[in-house]
Design a protein around this motif. Sequence first.
Motif, PDB file in Angstrom:
ATOM      1  N   LEU A 189       0.822  -1.208   0.000  1.00 13.84           N
ATOM      2  CA  LEU A 189       0.000   0.000   0.000  1.00 13.84           C
ATOM      3  C   LEU A 189       0.854   1.256   0.000  1.00 13.84           C
ATOM      4  O   LEU A 189       0.503   2.261  -0.623  1.00 13.84           O
ATOM      5  CB  LEU A 189      -0.934  -0.005   1.217  1.00 13.84           C
ATOM      6  CG  LEU A 189      -2.027  -1.083   1.214  1.00 13.84           C
ATOM      7  CD1 LEU A 189      -2.835  -1.010   2.501  1.00 13.84           C
ATOM      8  CD2 LEU A 189      -2.930  -0.932   0.003  1.00 13.84           C
ATOM      9  N   ALA A 190       1.985   1.206   0.700  1.00 15.17           N
ATOM     10  CA  ALA A 190       2.887   2.362   0.676  1.00 15.17           C
ATOM     11  C   ALA A 190       3.466   2.566  -0.720  1.00 15.17           C
ATOM     12  O   ALA A 190       3.585   3.701  -1.203  1.00 15.17           O
ATOM     13  CB  ALA A 190       4.006   2.167   1.699  1.00 15.17           C
ATOM     14  N   ARG A 191       3.830   1.466  -1.377  1.00 15.19           N
ATOM     15  CA  ARG A 191       4.382   1.577  -2.737  1.00 15.19           C
ATOM     16  C   ARG A 191       3.336   2.070  -3.724  1.00 15.19           C
ATOM     17  O   ARG A 191       3.667   2.818  -4.670  1.00 15.19           O
ATOM     18  CB  ARG A 191       4.919   0.207  -3.166  1.00 15.19           C
ATOM     19  CG  ARG A 191       5.448   0.157  -4.587  1.00 15.19           C
ATOM     20  CD  ARG A 191       6.086  -1.184  -4.878  1.00 15.19           C
ATOM     21  NE  ARG A 191       5.163  -2.289  -4.758  1.00 15.19           N
ATOM     22  CZ  ARG A 191       4.352  -2.702  -5.747  1.00 15.19           C
ATOM     23  NH1 ARG A 191       4.346  -2.069  -6.908  1.00 15.19           N
ATOM     24  NH2 ARG A 191       3.550  -3.736  -5.559  1.00 15.19           N
ATOM     25  N   CYS A 192       2.088   1.693  -3.540  1.00 17.84           N
ATOM     26  CA  CYS A 192       1.027   2.038  -4.494  1.00 17.84           C
ATOM     27  C   CYS A 192       0.211   3.253  -4.048  1.00 17.84           C
ATOM     28  O   CYS A 192      -0.895   3.459  -4.567  1.00 17.84           O
ATOM     29  CB  CYS A 192       0.098   0.841  -4.689  1.00 17.84           C
ATOM     30  SG  CYS A 192       0.904  -0.633  -5.340  1.00 17.84           S
ATOM     31  N   ARG A 193       0.715   4.043  -3.115  1.00 22.34           N
ATOM     32  CA  ARG A 193      -0.077   5.179  -2.631  1.00 22.34           C
ATOM     33  C   ARG A 193      -0.441   6.147  -3.752  1.00 22.34           C
ATOM     34  O   ARG A 193      -1.578   6.612  -3.863  1.00 22.34           O
ATOM     35  CB  ARG A 193       0.680   5.918  -1.533  1.00 22.34           C
ATOM     36  CG  ARG A 193      -0.136   7.048  -0.895  1.00 22.34           C
ATOM     37  CD  ARG A 193       0.656   7.759   0.192  1.00 22.34           C
ATOM     38  NE  ARG A 193      -0.202   8.651   0.959  1.00 22.34           N
ATOM     39  CZ  ARG A 193      -0.463   9.911   0.637  1.00 22.34           C
ATOM     40  NH1 ARG A 193       0.047  10.429  -0.486  1.00 22.34           N
ATOM     41  NH2 ARG A 193      -1.248  10.664   1.398  1.00 22.34           N
ATOM     42  N   ALA A 194       0.526   6.475  -4.591  1.00 22.02           N
ATOM     43  CA  ALA A 194       0.252   7.413  -5.690  1.00 22.02           C
ATOM     44  C   ALA A 194      -0.800   6.839  -6.637  1.00 22.02           C
ATOM     45  O   ALA A 194      -1.715   7.549  -7.080  1.00 22.02           O
ATOM     46  CB  ALA A 194       1.544   7.729  -6.440  1.00 22.02           C
ATOM     47  N   GLU A 195      -0.675   5.546  -6.940  1.00 22.76           N
ATOM     48  CA  GLU A 195      -1.655   4.911  -7.830  1.00 22.76           C
ATOM     49  C   GLU A 195      -3.046   4.933  -7.214  1.00 22.76           C
ATOM     50  O   GLU A 195      -4.049   5.227  -7.902  1.00 22.76           O
ATOM     51  CB  GLU A 195      -1.224   3.469  -8.094  1.00 22.76           C
ATOM     52  CG  GLU A 195      -2.209   2.662  -8.924  1.00 22.76           C
ATOM     53  CD  GLU A 195      -1.815   1.203  -9.018  1.00 22.76           C
ATOM     54  OE1 GLU A 195      -2.627   0.404  -9.527  1.00 22.76           O
ATOM     55  OE2 GLU A 195      -0.707   0.850  -8.568  1.00 22.76           O
ATOM     56  N   ILE A 196      -3.149   4.666  -5.909  1.00 23.05           N
ATOM     57  CA  ILE A 196      -4.453   4.656  -5.247  1.00 23.05           C
ATOM     58  C   ILE A 196      -5.050   6.053  -5.211  1.00 23.05           C
ATOM     59  O   ILE A 196      -6.230   6.250  -5.516  1.00 23.05           O
ATOM     60  CB  ILE A 196      -4.305   4.072  -3.828  1.00 23.05           C
ATOM     61  CG1 ILE A 196      -3.896   2.603  -3.887  1.00 23.05           C
ATOM     62  CG2 ILE A 196      -5.583   4.229  -3.028  1.00 23.05           C
ATOM     63  CD1 ILE A 196      -3.521   2.001  -2.556  1.00 23.05           C
TER      64      ILE A 196
ATOM     65  N   ALA B 194       9.071   1.075  -0.759  1.00 27.55           N
ATOM     66  CA  ALA B 194       7.642   1.337  -0.594  1.00 27.55           C
ATOM     67  C   ALA B 194       7.410   2.557   0.292  1.00 27.55           C
ATOM     68  O   ALA B 194       6.578   3.422  -0.014  1.00 27.55           O
ATOM     69  CB  ALA B 194       6.954   0.109  -0.006  1.00 27.55           C
ATOM     70  N   ARG B 195       8.147   2.657   1.373  1.00 30.01           N
ATOM     71  CA  ARG B 195       7.984   3.809   2.255  1.00 30.01           C
ATOM     72  C   ARG B 195       8.439   5.099   1.569  1.00 30.01           C
ATOM     73  O   ARG B 195       7.835   6.156   1.748  1.00 30.01           O
ATOM     74  CB  ARG B 195       8.793   3.587   3.540  1.00 30.01           C
ATOM     75  CG  ARG B 195       8.202   2.504   4.445  1.00 30.01           C
ATOM     76  CD  ARG B 195       9.079   2.267   5.650  1.00 30.01           C
ATOM     77  NE  ARG B 195       8.488   1.268   6.547  1.00 30.01           N
ATOM     78  CZ  ARG B 195       9.113   0.763   7.600  1.00 30.01           C
ATOM     79  NH1 ARG B 195      10.348   1.165   7.893  1.00 30.01           N
ATOM     80  NH2 ARG B 195       8.517  -0.135   8.370  1.00 30.01           N
ATOM     81  N   ARG B 196       9.498   4.997   0.765  1.00 29.78           N
ATOM     82  CA  ARG B 196       9.962   6.190   0.058  1.00 29.78           C
ATOM     83  C   ARG B 196       8.929   6.639  -0.962  1.00 29.78           C
ATOM     84  O   ARG B 196       8.682   7.841  -1.149  1.00 29.78           O
ATOM     85  CB  ARG B 196      11.295   5.896  -0.632  1.00 29.78           C
ATOM     86  CG  ARG B 196      11.927   7.142  -1.246  1.00 29.78           C
ATOM     87  CD  ARG B 196      13.170   6.784  -2.037  1.00 29.78           C
ATOM     88  NE  ARG B 196      13.816   7.984  -2.511  1.00 29.78           N
ATOM     89  CZ  ARG B 196      13.438   8.687  -3.561  1.00 29.78           C
ATOM     90  NH1 ARG B 196      12.374   8.299  -4.246  1.00 29.78           N
ATOM     91  NH2 ARG B 196      14.081   9.775  -3.937  1.00 29.78           N
ATOM     92  N   ALA B 197       8.311   5.677  -1.643  1.00 36.00           N
ATOM     93  CA  ALA B 197       7.285   6.034  -2.631  1.00 36.00           C
ATOM     94  C   ALA B 197       6.102   6.716  -1.959  1.00 36.00           C
ATOM     95  O   ALA B 197       5.540   7.690  -2.476  1.00 36.00           O
ATOM     96  CB  ALA B 197       6.832   4.784  -3.386  1.00 36.00           C
TER      97      ALA B 197
END
Length: 563
Positions: free
Chosen positions: A241-248, A287-290
């Motif tokens: 979820l951290a990696r896909c935050r922008a996508e979400i 993921a956290r950096r994203a």
Amino acid sequence: MTIIPDLSDLVIEQVSITNEVTITVRAAAPTAPCPCCEVVSKRIQSRYTRTLRDLPASGRPVHLVLQVRRFYCQERTCVRKIFAERFPALTLPRVTFTLRLQEALREIGFEQGGEAGARLGKKLSYPGSPDTILRLVKRAELPAAASPRVVGLDDWSWKRRLRYGTLICDLESHRPIEVLADRSVETVADWFQKHPSVEVVSRDRSSEYAAAIKKGAPQAMEVADRWHLGKNVVESVSALLARCRAEIRRGVQVQAWPVQERAETEVVLEEEKRPARSRHEEQVRLARRAQKLDRYEQVLELRDQGLTTAEIGSRIGISGRTVQRWLAHGSFPEPRRRRRRPSLIDPYERYVLQWWQAGNRNGLQLYRELTAQGFKGSAKAMYRYLARLRTPQRSSVESPSSQLHMRKGILTQPAPLEHFSAQRATWLFVCQPADLDETQQQELAAIRQASPSAEAAYRLAQGFMQMIRERSGHQLDAWLSEAQSSCLPEFKSIARGIQQDKAAVFAGLTLPWSNGPLEGHVNRLKLLKRSMYGRAKLPLLRARVLHGDQSAEPSHTKLRAAA
């Protein structure tokens, strides 16, 4: 008299009651046996008085004044020519406390420790210094360990990240049975070899414990703890979820922003000059950096729309001070490099560098050479240091903030899921749907619709949590096939780890055993260790952990019963 111990073999000569209670007694029998040869003697050599402290009576200290006789031993071959009569029902030789006072102080020491026990005893008129109480605790006989059949083992920290011990618990009786000084393979395997009756061992996902069980108890069935299995799934979902935050966030906002006003943001992750990490650690870091980068872009967008730092922080879910710090930085705030912790290999760093620069690459040979020089660390720590030498130095790329294309204009209403956080959203993915309220269900549905990766992760996470709750391990093969065929690296990683420990994981998802009772005793051990400050050495800590009301189960053990 009920205020004094059993004096059936003594004669009370005088009782004096003032601020203290003083009782003068003597032996009733005219003879006494020799403590060495046990020959009864009646020849008295001399007399002396001995004062004992007993339990207080109505808050008043009680003193027993014993009139002790010395006898000549009648046995010519005995090593003792003169002996003093003993009072085994009252006290021990060369001790100033009665047996029941010693037992009371010992119980206070087990429950409160030395310093706290002495303070409590002073208020109750119990004599005894902290050192006396701890001495009685250390001399106590520990309960004999039976032949355990089902045990659980877990580690606890002497000093976090530096030194660990091991606690072993009988899962059938929910009692701790051993405290080990470390968690090495040799120490744990040696304990298992001394207890061949063990048939089932519950453990976490530690490879060291797995190796120790195979070495010391090859006949035992290994059971992976369900709570740790669920924790692995939670960590994978959080990283995804951290990696896909922008996508979400972009997917949820697609209805709020016109297509012609949306702009794609190209982001290049900076290669950091850090020591080599494991695959899982690197996935979590990226993921956290994203997630942080997406929040930074969101801050810049809202700033261009004219919002204040307090308004931006409220809408995103971070503090206004963090927003100010990010904006003052002028570019994406890369995480700071943490200070390297001291390592056991530091004294041998120069030797390792010379060895590496000479072109040597045989790690086993290096470990043998370092061990011969006095290196006490593990081979894993040495290989981790060598991995730093293999990591190439890469130049950092242009700051992502210079590549951002901001959309102009001000939104009249806050965009959906502006406050999205992977840590908070993880609970929605692993919790049972029936336990979510209407708002949480709507947020979960929005996340799943916005990202195909989130939808796939939700199906996998719910499937695995269902196996944990229902102990339906027969579905494990189907779940592994689905996880390995997915496009989610986080779940592919956990599937690979389960394949390597599949038998233990299957047993954990099928059998009723888990480390739940053990975790309660670990919490109790930590409380005892910290309450004793620097006095919590292994013998004293082990005595306090293994002693006590063995029939009472700590309340902490119920915290993880659902696992």
